[in-house]
Design a protein around this motif. Structure first.
Motif, PDB file in Angstrom:
ATOM      1  N   PRO A 176       0.816  -1.224   0.000  1.00 49.21           N
ATOM      2  CA  PRO A 176       0.000   0.000   0.000  1.00 49.21           C
ATOM      3  C   PRO A 176       0.851   1.277   0.000  1.00 49.21           C
ATOM      4  O   PRO A 176       0.448   2.289  -0.581  1.00 49.21           O
ATOM      5  CB  PRO A 176      -0.834  -0.110   1.292  1.00 49.21           C
ATOM      6  CG  PRO A 176      -0.229  -1.204   2.101  1.00 49.21           C
ATOM      7  CD  PRO A 176       0.532  -2.076   1.163  1.00 49.21           C
ATOM      8  N   ARG A 177       2.046   1.220   0.611  1.00 54.34           N
ATOM      9  CA  ARG A 177       2.919   2.398   0.601  1.00 54.34           C
ATOM     10  C   ARG A 177       3.472   2.651  -0.802  1.00 54.34           C
ATOM     11  O   ARG A 177       3.585   3.792  -1.255  1.00 54.34           O
ATOM     12  CB  ARG A 177       4.057   2.221   1.621  1.00 54.34           C
ATOM     13  CG  ARG A 177       3.542   2.251   3.075  1.00 54.34           C
ATOM     14  CD  ARG A 177       4.683   2.323   4.067  1.00 54.34           C
ATOM     15  NE  ARG A 177       5.467   1.096   4.095  1.00 54.34           N
ATOM     16  CZ  ARG A 177       6.780   1.042   4.237  1.00 54.34           C
ATOM     17  NH1 ARG A 177       7.489   2.147   4.345  1.00 54.34           N
ATOM     18  NH2 ARG A 177       7.402  -0.123   4.271  1.00 54.34           N
ATOM     19  N   LYS A 195       0.750   4.162  -2.940  1.00 54.83           N
ATOM     20  CA  LYS A 195       0.565   5.583  -2.641  1.00 54.83           C
ATOM     21  C   LYS A 195       1.610   6.426  -3.381  1.00 54.83           C
ATOM     22  O   LYS A 195       1.297   7.478  -3.936  1.00 54.83           O
ATOM     23  CB  LYS A 195       0.711   5.777  -1.126  1.00 54.83           C
ATOM     24  CG  LYS A 195       0.051   7.029  -0.591  1.00 54.83           C
ATOM     25  CD  LYS A 195       0.133   7.076   0.929  1.00 54.83           C
ATOM     26  CE  LYS A 195       0.047   8.500   1.428  1.00 54.83           C
ATOM     27  NZ  LYS A 195       0.399   8.600   2.855  1.00 54.83           N
ATOM     28  N   GLU A 196       2.850   5.915  -3.421  1.00 55.28           N
ATOM     29  CA  GLU A 196       3.922   6.631  -4.116  1.00 55.28           C
ATOM     30  C   GLU A 196       3.701   6.640  -5.629  1.00 55.28           C
ATOM     31  O   GLU A 196       4.116   7.573  -6.323  1.00 55.28           O
ATOM     32  CB  GLU A 196       5.284   5.986  -3.819  1.00 55.28           C
ATOM     33  CG  GLU A 196       5.758   6.143  -2.395  1.00 55.28           C
ATOM     34  CD  GLU A 196       6.036   7.607  -2.025  1.00 55.28           C
ATOM     35  OE1 GLU A 196       6.632   8.316  -2.844  1.00 55.28           O
ATOM     36  OE2 GLU A 196       5.630   8.028  -0.922  1.00 55.28           O
ATOM     37  N   SER A 245       0.833   6.743  -7.171  1.00 55.76           N
ATOM     38  CA  SER A 245      -0.362   7.474  -7.647  1.00 55.76           C
ATOM     39  C   SER A 245      -0.245   8.977  -7.403  1.00 55.76           C
ATOM     40  O   SER A 245       0.653   9.464  -6.772  1.00 55.76           O
ATOM     41  CB  SER A 245      -1.612   6.902  -7.000  1.00 55.76           C
ATOM     42  OG  SER A 245      -1.472   6.926  -5.596  1.00 55.76           O
TER      43      SER A 245
END
Lengths: 122, 122
Positions: B115-116, B119-120, B122
């Motif tokens: 998930p991290r 996030k990076e 998008s």
């Protein structure tokens, strides 16, 4: 005896659905389960045929990558976990489980069953 | 930041060799390692390309088997363990390890990193 080994893999693994001994040529040798057909999205033989082809591709890729022989492949999907153990050049044993099952126990059961299956095959 | 996440996966997993964020189209986004090139039989990018194609095939097979989306694939070969975590429809993150490494920790690190990374991206 093959059937007994496949049964013990399923019965001794939490969340296990079915197990299968199959040739890389796609022919089933023996299978056990599912005891409740609603537990498995598809027949264990159909799963074995699909994933058996893929494990064949993985074996070739691993050799090309100089990673040596492929021992095991685990596939975690949303509704099903599948663990495949290579028995020898010709055969593999597969176990399907519910996603909340115990894959560590499943891996252990397959690893210890593989030499016993091989003995029965020869 | 991507590089930092990939670095932490390798540094916090016993026996880890290298990590990679790649598109299913075979283009590398970012990678970390190996710090000692003799540890890896092949370049992490080459491994990602080979196994990325296979994970693409697995995703299609799992859908056909009504097993849902593929979350993770683990490949245990004689000289290398590879764990691949699907980040989203377009990207995956891969970790290569020595056969005597800790795949459970590697799986955990990938699961929490996904998930991290997303996030990076998008």
């Amino acid at each position: 005896m093959l059937q007994e080994i496949l049964r013990s893999i399923v019965e001794r693994t939490d969340g296990a659905i079915a197990s299968l001994l199959m040739g890389f040529d796609g022919f089933k040798v023996e299978s056990f389960g599912p005891q409740d057909p609603s537990e498995s999205p598809k027949d264990i033989e159909e799963i074995g045929i699909e994933f058996g082809v893929i494990v064949g591709n993985i074996r070739r890729a691993a050799q090309a990558l100089q990673a040596g022989g492929t021992r095991e492949v685990a596939i975690l999907a949303e509704k099903m976990v599948t663990i495949i153990r290579v028995v020898n050049d010709d055969y593999f044993v597969a176990l399907t489980m519910k996603p909340d099952g115990n894959p560590g126990k499943g891996r252990f059961m397959l690893r210890t069953a593989a030499p016993r299956l091989l003995k029965e095959l020869s």
